[in-house]
Design a protein around this motif. Structure first.
Motif, PDB file in Angstrom:
ATOM      1  N   ILE A  32       0.480  -1.267  -0.265  1.00  0.00           N
ATOM      2  CA  ILE A  32       0.011  -0.028   0.126  1.00  0.00           C
ATOM      3  C   ILE A  32       1.281   1.353   0.175  1.00  0.00           C
ATOM      4  CG2 ILE A  32      -1.690  -1.294   0.742  1.00  0.00           C
ATOM      5  CD1 ILE A  32      -0.934   0.125   4.176  1.00  0.00           C
ATOM      6  N   THR A  53      -5.154  -0.153   4.393  1.00  0.00           N
ATOM      7  CA  THR A  53      -5.207  -1.171   3.680  1.00  0.00           C
ATOM      8  C   THR A  53      -6.504  -0.739   3.265  1.00  0.00           C
ATOM      9  OG1 THR A  53      -3.644  -2.445   4.676  1.00  0.00           O
ATOM     10  CG2 THR A  53      -5.211  -3.107   3.473  1.00  0.00           C
ATOM     11  N   CYS A  54      -8.026  -0.844   3.988  1.00  0.00           N
ATOM     12  CA  CYS A  54      -9.082  -0.681   3.850  1.00  0.00           C
ATOM     13  C   CYS A  54      -9.190   0.693   2.826  1.00  0.00           C
ATOM     14  CB  CYS A  54      -9.948  -0.396   5.233  1.00  0.00           C
ATOM     15  SG  CYS A  54      -9.993  -1.733   6.343  1.00  0.00           S
ATOM     16  N   TYR A  56      -7.419   1.870   1.341  1.00  0.00           N
ATOM     17  CA  TYR A  56      -6.616   2.135   0.056  1.00  0.00           C
ATOM     18  C   TYR A  56      -7.305   1.281  -1.081  1.00  0.00           C
ATOM     19  CZ  TYR A  56      -2.885   0.901  -3.783  1.00  0.00           C
ATOM     20  OH  TYR A  56      -2.399   0.968  -4.920  1.00  0.00           O
ATOM     21  N   ILE A  57      -8.246  -0.393  -0.633  1.00  0.00           N
ATOM     22  CA  ILE A  57      -8.588  -0.849  -1.124  1.00  0.00           C
ATOM     23  C   ILE A  57     -10.449  -0.127  -1.644  1.00  0.00           C
ATOM     24  CG2 ILE A  57     -10.271  -3.267  -1.182  1.00  0.00           C
ATOM     25  CD1 ILE A  57      -8.694  -3.747   0.546  1.00  0.00           C
ATOM     26  N   ARG A  58     -10.597   1.035  -0.613  1.00  0.00           N
ATOM     27  CA  ARG A  58     -12.444   1.817  -1.486  1.00  0.00           C
ATOM     28  C   ARG A  58     -11.767   2.745  -2.094  1.00  0.00           C
ATOM     29  NH1 ARG A  58     -12.915   3.630   4.362  1.00  0.00           N
ATOM     30  NH2 ARG A  58     -13.648   1.136   5.462  1.00  0.00           N
ATOM     31  N   LEU A  60      -9.671   2.069  -4.329  1.00  0.00           N
ATOM     32  CA  LEU A  60      -9.236   1.231  -5.633  1.00  0.00           C
ATOM     33  C   LEU A  60     -10.616   1.177  -6.616  1.00  0.00           C
ATOM     34  CD1 LEU A  60      -6.059  -1.087  -5.055  1.00  0.00           C
ATOM     35  CD2 LEU A  60      -6.654   0.738  -6.591  1.00  0.00           C
ATOM     36  N   HIS A  61     -11.416   0.416  -5.275  1.00  0.00           N
ATOM     37  CA  HIS A  61     -13.348   0.293  -6.074  1.00  0.00           C
ATOM     38  C   HIS A  61     -13.262   1.849  -6.797  1.00  0.00           C
ATOM     39  CE1 HIS A  61     -13.388  -2.886  -2.922  1.00  0.00           C
ATOM     40  NE2 HIS A  61     -13.419  -3.342  -3.867  1.00  0.00           N
TER      41      HIS A  61
END
Lengths: 93, 171
Positions: A32, A53-54, A56-58, A60-61
């Motif tokens: 990340i 991480t959370c 970052y994933i959001r 990316l979505h």
């Protein structure tokens, strides 16, 4: 039951080593994009890594959504056959 | 084009990028071939949704059934018709349990000494399980592993899409 014990990842969530966890967390940390300076990486806490991480994933979505919207608009306005052939060629070579 | 010049086959990340890009373009092509172009406003929204599905589907197909997240994505996409129809009746379809036949049910032994792990059952773990597809029934160690893998592929897919948008907008 012994077969269940022999599998390291089965049913032993309460007995995860600190070392194992730290290993996984550091692996995540490398993936990340952190705001913190990389030389201080040993001091970044696990919870911060997980929080990042959370986020970052959001992010990316959301980017996938935006990009697919733009892509769909662009696909409409261009002549798809020749353009895609060009793109495939330029990406692969 | 600078994007193509940066791709060197020796770099594993670039090799992954090429695989994802190729698969994505293939999926896009079949997508385009099926539907005629419409300029209706509602169709635009549906088209972008289809592109999004194509992105996730191609990303999951490159990985195949090796990973829980890719399996979950492929299952969700293949059954999205059924899921939409049964949305009112079924709250949560527990496919990960069905697919993981070897995943035994954890029995909580109250007498066992529990090593207090701040991660397990924290709010963060729950959030992570919601974000990563197919991660609801994995043990915490595997969860972090799946997350790392998912992030790697997702970030590369985003890069591929960004490059495509750049390429398309300069043509």
């Amino acid at each position: 039951m012994s077969s269940r014990r022999s599998r390291s990842q089965q049913g032993s969530s309460s007995m995860i080593n600190d070392a194992q966890m730290a290993d996984l967390i550091s692996k995540l940390q490398q993936l990340i994009p952190l705001h913190v300076n990389r030389t201080n990486s040993s001091k970044v806490s696990a919870s911060k890594v997980l929080q990042e991480t959370c986020n970052y994933i959001r992010r990316l979505h959301k980017e996938v959504d935006d990009l697919s919207e733009r892509l769909s608009e662009l696909l409409e306005s261009t002549d798809t056959n020749s353009a895609q052939a060009d793109i495939i060629r330029s990406l692969i070579m | 084009m600078s994007a193509s010049q940066q791709l060197t086959p020796t770099n594993p990340n670039s090799a992954l990028k090429i695989r994802l890009a190729y698969r994505f373009l293939l999926t896009l092509n079949t997508l385009n071939a099926k539907k005629p172009p419409n300029f209706d406003h509602t169709q635009i929204h549906r088209r972008s949704h289809r592109v999004k599905i194509a992105a996730y589907a191609s990303m999951a197909s490159v990985v195949g059934p090796k990973r829980a997240w890719s399996r979950a994505i492929l299952w969700k996409i293949r059954n999205r018709g059924m899921l939409a129809r049964n949305k009112k009746r079924i709250h949560r379809i527990s496919t990960p349990i069905r697919l993981h036949r070897h995943h035994a049910r954890r029995r909580r032994n109250p007498n066992r000494v529990v090593h207090v792990d701040p991660f397990v059952n924290s709010g963060l773990e729950v959030k992570l399980r919601k974000l990563v597809p197919g991660a609801e029934t994995i043990d915490p160690c595997g969860l972090l592993d799946e997350t790392a893998d998912y992030i790697k592929y997702l970030a590369t897919q985003v890069e591929v899409m960004r490059n495509l948008v750049d390429l398309y907008s300069t043509i």
